[in-house]
Enzyme design. Structure first.
Site, PDB file in Angstrom:
ATOM      1  CG  LEU A  64      40.530  97.186  90.162  1.00 21.75           C
ATOM      2  CD1 LEU A  64      40.167  98.623  88.812  1.00 21.75           C
ATOM      3  CD2 LEU A  64      40.134  96.172  89.509  1.00 21.75           C
ATOM      4  N   PRO A  65      44.543  95.522  91.310  1.00 22.68           N
ATOM      5  CG  PRO A  65      45.287  93.877  89.996  1.00 22.68           C
ATOM      6  CD  PRO A  65      43.850  94.745  90.093  1.00 22.68           C
ATOM      7  CB  THR A  98      47.707  99.675  97.965  1.00 16.42           C
ATOM      8  OG1 THR A  98      46.682  98.943  99.060  1.00 16.42           O
ATOM      9  CG2 THR A  98      48.568 100.499  98.390  1.00 16.42           C
ATOM     10  CE  LYS A 173      47.866  99.217 102.333  1.00 19.33           C
ATOM     11  NZ  LYS A 173      47.730  98.207 103.123  1.00 19.33           N
ATOM     12  CE  LYS A 248      50.025  98.056  94.629  1.00 19.21           C
ATOM     13  NZ  LYS A 248      48.572  97.563  94.876  1.00 19.21           N
TER      14      LYS A 248
HETATM   15  P1  NAD Z   1      44.018  90.378  93.355  1.00 16.00           P
HETATM   16  O1  NAD Z   1      44.987  90.135  92.165  1.00 16.00           O
HETATM   17  O2  NAD Z   1      43.887  89.140  94.056  1.00 16.00           O
HETATM   18  O3  NAD Z   1      42.749  90.688  92.742  1.00 16.00           O
HETATM   19  C1  NAD Z   1      42.647  91.832  91.719  1.00 16.00           C
HETATM   20  C2  NAD Z   1      41.219  91.449  90.900  1.00 16.00           C
HETATM   21  O4  NAD Z   1      40.892  92.617  89.952  1.00 16.00           O
HETATM   22  C3  NAD Z   1      41.545  90.362  90.143  1.00 16.00           C
HETATM   23  O5  NAD Z   1      40.490  89.408  90.110  1.00 16.00           O
HETATM   24  C4  NAD Z   1      41.616  90.789  88.676  1.00 16.00           C
HETATM   25  O6  NAD Z   1      40.931  90.118  87.584  1.00 16.00           O
HETATM   26  C5  NAD Z   1      40.702  91.987  88.731  1.00 16.00           C
HETATM   27  N1  NAD Z   1      40.965  93.291  87.611  1.00 16.00           N
HETATM   28  C6  NAD Z   1      41.931  93.818  87.217  1.00 16.00           C
HETATM   29  N2  NAD Z   1      41.972  94.801  86.425  1.00 16.00           N
HETATM   30  C7  NAD Z   1      40.471  94.815  86.081  1.00 16.00           C
HETATM   31  C8  NAD Z   1      39.599  95.609  85.479  1.00 16.00           C
HETATM   32  N3  NAD Z   1      39.981  96.602  84.653  1.00 16.00           N
HETATM   33  N4  NAD Z   1      38.175  95.283  85.420  1.00 16.00           N
HETATM   34  C9  NAD Z   1      37.725  94.286  86.415  1.00 16.00           C
HETATM   35  N5  NAD Z   1      38.506  93.423  87.217  1.00 16.00           N
HETATM   36  C10 NAD Z   1      39.930  93.885  86.897  1.00 16.00           C
HETATM   37  O7  NAD Z   1      44.338  91.404  94.424  1.00 16.00           O
HETATM   38  P2  NAD Z   1      44.049  91.656  95.889  1.00 16.00           P
HETATM   39  O8  NAD Z   1      44.848  90.841  96.900  1.00 16.00           O
HETATM   40  O9  NAD Z   1      42.494  91.292  95.894  1.00 16.00           O
HETATM   41  O10 NAD Z   1      44.265  93.107  96.031  1.00 16.00           O
HETATM   42  C11 NAD Z   1      43.744  94.192  95.487  1.00 16.00           C
HETATM   43  C12 NAD Z   1      44.185  95.453  96.321  1.00 16.00           C
HETATM   44  O11 NAD Z   1      44.196  95.636  97.751  1.00 16.00           O
HETATM   45  C13 NAD Z   1      45.702  95.807  95.715  1.00 16.00           C
HETATM   46  O12 NAD Z   1      45.664  97.045  95.309  1.00 16.00           O
HETATM   47  C14 NAD Z   1      46.528  95.556  96.843  1.00 16.00           C
HETATM   48  O13 NAD Z   1      47.548  96.191  97.186  1.00 16.00           O
HETATM   49  C15 NAD Z   1      45.262  95.960  98.102  1.00 16.00           C
HETATM   50  N6  NAD Z   1      45.608  95.255  99.483  1.00 16.00           N
HETATM   51  C16 NAD Z   1      45.818  93.760  99.302  1.00 16.00           C
HETATM   52  C17 NAD Z   1      45.824  93.097 100.708  1.00 16.00           C
HETATM   53  C18 NAD Z   1      46.151  91.720 100.541  1.00 16.00           C
HETATM   54  O14 NAD Z   1      46.381  91.074 101.836  1.00 16.00           O
HETATM   55  N7  NAD Z   1      45.783  90.620  99.559  1.00 16.00           N
HETATM   56  C19 NAD Z   1      45.956  93.707 101.761  1.00 16.00           C
HETATM   57  C20 NAD Z   1      45.559  95.304 101.802  1.00 16.00           C
HETATM   58  C21 NAD Z   1      45.357  96.032 100.619  1.00 16.00           C
END
Ligand code: NAD
Length: 303
Positions: A64-65, A98, A173, A248
């Site tokens: 999740l975000p 994260t 991390k 973030k």
């Molecule tokens: P994103 O915003 O693309 O995806 C998050 C998803 O969670 C969305 O589809 C949203 O609709 C869903 N969501 C939110 N609340 C919800 C709930 N209560 N129930 C069900 N679904 C819900 O984010 P992302 O890029 O996939 O990143 C996710 C996590 O991974 C973050 O914490 C980010 O910091 C971490 N991360 C991201 C990357 C990257 O390159 N994108 C790399 C490493 C770590």
């Protein structure tokens, strides 16, 4: 194994697909309908809610975000029950988002009170690593939970580390990404200085790579356009790891430093640079675009 996967964004969707490919029975849920489609096409089933997806699962994975979303999912809020109170069985809970270490510890504590095991397992490797199944998982939690999680995490990643107790995965991390922000901005600064003084960016990069300034940014992610064909810098800083996400993570590092009274002058500097860069409209660019901040004023360059 029967696995529930909650949160199918840029990272979660390809991770869930890799669990399906590894032969697991996967049930998914995301608040956004469209996000579930691609995972369904790969063979996962869709739940009508997080609770329905998690019912009967042996393992629940969430991606999740931010911390507020993780706490809302597991602990509930606004008169909504959280997953911890809705589950009738006792699956292993793995959160790969994260988030702040204290948020992870809070959820882990509430889970333990209900006889459930919760691991923080943030990842490194980005969307490319999520697709290729080569993520690095950095896990905080008990030895027993870690041993149980390992085969599931290995279906989505190449390296799986046990950093320590609850929250330790998030601390590691955050340290890693703070260092990444410092290294990337330092590399961009050195390149800009050399180029301003007549050097070719590719020549200077090669010299520093083979010298004591060598680092990950120079080796695989050069921020100067044209030096590395595959790097986001050579593709107008599209794709890769967003400036918004670096901000973030540097924000999490700042909060962690304040709470633990740890001095992070270099991390603070990187945080300011990335905040300035984002404020100029670059939040959706790859984080190596910090190079543009050092080139502002050159012809055709804006930050
Ligand atoms: P994103 O915003 O693309 O995806 C998050 C998803 O969670 C969305 O589809 C949203 O609709 C869903 N969501 C939110 N609340 C919800 C709930 N209560 N129930 C069900 N679904 C819900 O984010 P992302 O890029 O996939 O990143 C996710 C996590 O991974 C973050 O914490 C980010 O910091 C971490 N991360 C991201 C990357 C990257 O390159 N994108 C790399 C490493 C770590």
């Amino acid at each position: 194994m029967q696995i529930a996967f909650i949160g199918l964004g840029n990272m979660g969707a390809p991770m869930a697909v890799n669990l399906v490919k590894a032969g697991h029975s996967v049930m998914v849920f995301d608040l956004v309908e469209a996000a579930m489609q691609v995972v369904e096409e790969a063979g996962a089933r869709r739940g009508a809610s997080a609770r329905e997806a998690a019912e009967g699962a042996e393992v629940v994975v969430s991606m999740l975000p931010a911390g507020e979303h993780v706490k809302a999912l597991y602990l509930g809020g606004d008169d909504q029950p959280g997953l911890l109170d809705e589950l009738t069985e006792r699956p292993l809970l793995i959160d790969a988002s994260t988030i702040a270490p204290e948020d992870a510890r809070e959820v882990a504590g509430e889970a333990a009170r209900r006889g459930l095991s919760y691991l923080d397992a943030p990842v490194s490797g980005g969307v490319g690593g999520a697709r290729a199944g080569t993520l690095t998982f950095i896990v905080g939690g008990s030895d027993a939970g870690f041993a149980q999680a390992r085969p599931v995490l290995e279906a989505m990643g190449k390296n799986v580390f046990h950093a320590g107790d609850s929250g330790a995965g998030q601390v590691a991390k955050i340290c890693n990404n703070m260092l990444l922000g410092i290294l990337m901005s330092g590399t961009a600064e050195a390149l800009a200085l050399g180029v301003k003084n007549g050097l070719e960016p590719a020549v200077l990069s090669e010299i520093m790579k083979q010298s004591s300034g060598g680092n990950w940014a120079l080796n695989v992610y050069n921020p100067w356009p044209g030096v590395m064909e595959q790097a986001p810098a050579s593709n107008d800083y599209q794709g890769g790891f967003l400036v918004d996400l670096m901000n973030k993570d540097l924000g999490l590092a700042t909060n962690l430093a304040l709470a633990s009274r740890a001095p992070i002058p270099m991390g603070g500097q990187a945080r300011n640079l990335y905040a300035l860069h984002a404020s100029q409209g670059s939040g959706r660019l790859d984080f190596s675009s910090i190079q543009r901040l050092y080139r502002a004023g050159e012809e055709g360059e804006t930050s």
